[in-house]
Scaffold this motif. Sequence first.
Motif, PDB file in Angstrom:
ATOM      1  N   LEU A   1       0.847  -1.191   0.000  1.00 34.56           N
ATOM      2  CA  LEU A   1       0.000   0.000   0.000  1.00 34.56           C
ATOM      3  C   LEU A   1       0.881   1.239   0.000  1.00 34.56           C
ATOM      4  O   LEU A   1       1.911   1.261   0.687  1.00 34.56           O
ATOM      5  CB  LEU A   1      -0.920   0.030   1.227  1.00 34.56           C
TER       6      LEU A   1
ATOM      7  N   ILE B   1      -2.316   5.618   1.078  1.00 37.92           N
ATOM      8  CA  ILE B   1      -3.748   5.506   0.802  1.00 37.92           C
ATOM      9  C   ILE B   1      -4.530   6.494   1.666  1.00 37.92           C
ATOM     10  O   ILE B   1      -4.357   6.556   2.884  1.00 37.92           O
ATOM     11  CB  ILE B   1      -4.259   4.077   1.091  1.00 37.92           C
TER      12      ILE B   1
ATOM     13  N   ILE C   1     -14.555  -2.146  -2.865  1.00 37.76           N
ATOM     14  CA  ILE C   1     -13.138  -1.934  -3.167  1.00 37.76           C
ATOM     15  C   ILE C   1     -12.772  -2.878  -4.315  1.00 37.76           C
ATOM     16  O   ILE C   1     -12.888  -4.097  -4.192  1.00 37.76           O
ATOM     17  CB  ILE C   1     -12.256  -2.185  -1.938  1.00 37.76           C
TER      18      ILE C   1
ATOM     19  N   GLY D   1     -10.223  -3.976  -7.723  1.00 40.35           N
ATOM     20  CA  GLY D   1      -8.876  -3.952  -8.282  1.00 40.35           C
ATOM     21  C   GLY D   1      -8.430  -5.356  -8.607  1.00 40.35           C
ATOM     22  O   GLY D   1      -8.938  -6.331  -8.038  1.00 40.35           O
TER      23      GLY D   1
ATOM     24  N   SER E   1      -3.395  -5.556  -6.361  1.00 36.12           N
ATOM     25  CA  SER E   1      -3.710  -4.131  -6.243  1.00 36.12           C
ATOM     26  C   SER E   1      -3.656  -3.634  -4.798  1.00 36.12           C
ATOM     27  O   SER E   1      -3.620  -2.425  -4.561  1.00 36.12           O
ATOM     28  CB  SER E   1      -5.091  -3.839  -6.831  1.00 36.12           C
TER      29      SER E   1
ATOM     30  N   LYS F   1      -5.899  -4.942  -2.276  1.00 39.97           N
ATOM     31  CA  LYS F   1      -7.203  -5.082  -1.626  1.00 39.97           C
ATOM     32  C   LYS F   1      -7.123  -5.900  -0.337  1.00 39.97           C
ATOM     33  O   LYS F   1      -7.624  -5.485   0.712  1.00 39.97           O
ATOM     34  CB  LYS F   1      -8.222  -5.737  -2.569  1.00 39.97           C
TER      35      LYS F   1
ATOM     36  N   LEU G   1      -5.275  -4.185   2.441  1.00 34.59           N
ATOM     37  CA  LEU G   1      -6.046  -3.087   3.005  1.00 34.59           C
ATOM     38  C   LEU G   1      -7.057  -3.590   4.032  1.00 34.59           C
ATOM     39  O   LEU G   1      -7.157  -3.051   5.149  1.00 34.59           O
ATOM     40  CB  LEU G   1      -6.754  -2.331   1.878  1.00 34.59           C
TER      41      LEU G   1
ATOM     42  N   LEU H   1      -8.352   0.366  -6.545  1.00 36.78           N
ATOM     43  CA  LEU H   1      -6.924   0.325  -6.229  1.00 36.78           C
ATOM     44  C   LEU H   1      -6.137  -0.193  -7.426  1.00 36.78           C
ATOM     45  O   LEU H   1      -6.631  -1.021  -8.199  1.00 36.78           O
ATOM     46  CB  LEU H   1      -6.662  -0.598  -5.026  1.00 36.78           C
TER      47      LEU H   1
ATOM     48  N   GLN I   1      -2.050   1.690  -4.787  1.00 38.58           N
ATOM     49  CA  GLN I   1      -2.448   3.090  -4.671  1.00 38.58           C
ATOM     50  C   GLN I   1      -3.921   3.262  -4.991  1.00 38.58           C
ATOM     51  O   GLN I   1      -4.490   2.475  -5.754  1.00 38.58           O
ATOM     52  CB  GLN I   1      -1.612   3.962  -5.623  1.00 38.58           C
ATOM     53  N   LYS I   2      -4.511   4.288  -4.405  1.00 42.97           N
ATOM     54  CA  LYS I   2      -5.895   4.606  -4.769  1.00 42.97           C
ATOM     55  C   LYS I   2      -5.882   5.219  -6.159  1.00 42.97           C
ATOM     56  O   LYS I   2      -5.222   6.221  -6.397  1.00 42.97           O
ATOM     57  CB  LYS I   2      -6.494   5.582  -3.755  1.00 42.97           C
ATOM     58  N   TYR I   3      -6.621   4.624  -7.059  1.00 43.37           N
ATOM     59  CA  TYR I   3      -6.624   5.059  -8.451  1.00 43.37           C
ATOM     60  C   TYR I   3      -7.827   5.960  -8.758  1.00 43.37           C
ATOM     61  O   TYR I   3      -7.697   6.993  -9.409  1.00 43.37           O
ATOM     62  CB  TYR I   3      -6.633   3.830  -9.358  1.00 43.37           C
TER      63      TYR I   3
END
Length: 291
Positions: A23, A26, A38, A40, A44, A46, A49, A219, A223-225
């Motif tokens: 991560l 975030i 969430i 991805g 990614s 997930k 997280l 994600l 990273q948060k996309y």
Amino acid sequence: MDISFKQVSYIYQPNSPFEHQALKEIDFSIKSGTFVAIVGHTGSGKSTLIQHLNGLIRPTKGEINIGDFTLKANEKTANIKDLRRQVGVVFQYPEHQLFEETIEKDIGFGPKNFGVSDEEIKQRIPQVLEAVNLSPELLSRSPFDLSGGQMRRVAIAGVLAMEPRVLVLDEPTAGLDPKGQQEIMDMFKELHTRKQLTTILVTHSMEDALKYADYVIILDHGQKYMEGTPAEVFVQKEALQRVQLDMPEIIQFIQSFEQRFGLTLRYKGQSIEGLAQEINQLLKEEVRADG
């Protein structure tokens, strides 16, 4: 319970040849009572997280607030056991975690481990059985005598018996046929609404994210996309394709319809039947206008 991630990073095996940053800084907030998806691809971030949500792992950097609980790097969280009671996690294939000799004991194991009295557990069991659509007649049976779908419902009942305020669903429909997938997701949506839970769904299914979620976080490589409502996020075809995601089929259909007929049709959570009625009405109005 409100949830916020503030500049959260997580590194597996730091300062070793196997170091991997899962991560990267975030940031997001989830309001209490929201149903968030969430999304991805594998890798990614997930799964990493959601392991932060009940303190299974702690951030390498940054801060997480879950209700009154705070998680920071290298700091112990007071009453971590209470946090884990309030955040229920349904992992992939939860039926693999069943182990007791009867369904009743398996459902009661979690609450008992968190100090709930036997009398209180007996009161909760009929409620969670009803919630997952299982008969009380099954309680004395071994969970391993049930079908795969029934076993999954028993495992979910065990999570619900702890009466969590946050429900985290990690690919909860994995391995089920389409009918079973819809039944499980409809059940979670009904629970979310009736108990006013904060629900976090980790999924590869764009269709489920569109149908059930109020808000979507995408994600990519830790990273948060993107984030926003499903209607805002899932219409951005090129942005989704950059992270190898497709628009949900119903959104693709709506865009194709608009391009072909030059008419405006907006997705507002309608059922297929409701969408068909809107299309029929739009085409009738167009014919009358042309006439």
